[in-house]
Motif scaffolding. Structure first.
Motif: not given
Length: 302
Positions: A92, A120, A122, A124
């Motif tokens: 992430r 792949d 994530e 944000t």
């Protein structure tokens, strides 16, 4: 249970021959036979019936085979996952930015390239004011923040900041404004008496204070007609003729109807800072590497 034992078992089960399995594994036959016996002793069952003429799976071996394959596949997946995470290709990443950040070519290109090369991860994105970004970074809610500030921002201990964009400023105004049709680009002194639309001071990332100081040095108080709380409101009010504003030069890319941009001839710049904690995650390091690669490419083209 040693995963090596499972790999040896699987190889013998596929070859049904200890000699060929040993050759495939790159070991001699006696150690392979010893490892298979050690596995059988650990399980308490025979997995192979072996004679001088043939090797075959026992019933227990037949049932154990698909389970061994599944266990090894899961182990390989876990190993690959750890390696991808170490390289920043999995996991992430939480990035904070100001409202104008994505309009900066470097930032837009970096976000695009990172998503293309790290599908792949994530990713944000959070739009926050400067002080909110830095506080979220301190609390661990963000990995990287992209902050506009004319001067190096005040940061908590153990924080790294680097300037990744340093650009001139422009005056944005509605077409027909007196400054829009002048032959010379405006200076700070030319803004005396000109109604201005600026961000509210808490959102101005230190720019307002720096700009006001230049106005005072030029001998006048700036005429603040309106304070905006968002980038969209700022440009909307300018387009509606409520006043002029000052923007980073990269924002000239926003072609709004009836809005004209003129370079501001003044000792003032817009700087974009990439900020992160001392311990940067692998995904954060990968994003920073993308930024550095793009800057290097840009330098090579100039």
């Amino acid at each position: 249970m040693d995963l090596r034992h499972l790999r040896y078992f699987l190889c013998v089960a596929e070859e049904m021959h200890f000699g060929r399995a040993a050759q495939r594994l790159g070991i001699s036959q006696p150690p392979l036979s010893q490892q298979i016996r050690a596995l059988e002793d650990e399980l308490g069952v025979r997995l192979f019936d072996r004679t001088s003429r043939r090797v075959r799976l026992t019933e227990a071996g037949e049932l154990f085979l698909p389970e061994a394959r599944q266990t090894l596949a899961q182990a390989d997946h876990a190993i690959e996952t750890a390696r991808l995470a170490r390289r920043g290709e999995l996991g992430r990443l939480q990035v904070g930015f100001t409202s104008s950040g994505p309009f900066t070519p470097l930032v837009a290109s970096a976000l695009y390239r990172f998503r293309e090369t790290h599908p792949d991860v994530e990713l944000t994105l959070r739009e926050l004011g400067r002080d909110e970004q830095i506080e979220e970074l301190r609390r661990g809610g963000l990995d990287i923040v992209l902050v506009r500030s004319a001067e190096p921002p005040v940061l908590p201990p153990g924080t790294d900041a680097r300037c990744i964009v340093n650009e001139d400023m422009v005056v944005a105004m509605r077409a027909g404004h007196p400054l829009a049709d002048r032959a010379e680009d405006p200076t700070i002194a030319d803004l005396a008496g000109v109604p201005l639309v600026l961000y509210a001071s808490p959102l101005g990332a230190g720019f307002n204070e720096h700009f006001f100081r230049l106005c005072h040095e030029a001998g006048f108080e700036p005429d603040i007609a309106h304070e905006a709380s968002s980038f969209a409101t700022l440009l909307g009010l300018v387009a509606a003729g409520f006043g002029a504003t000052i923007l980073a030069r990269s924002l000239e890319r926003l072609h709004l109807e009836n809005v004209v941009y003129r370079r501001l001839m003044a000792p003032i710049a817009s700087r974009l800072w990439l900020i992160h904690g001392a311990s940067l995650s692998p995904t954060g390091q990968a994003f920073r590497d993308v930024i550095d690669e793009l800057r290097l490419d840009a330098d090579g083209q100039t």
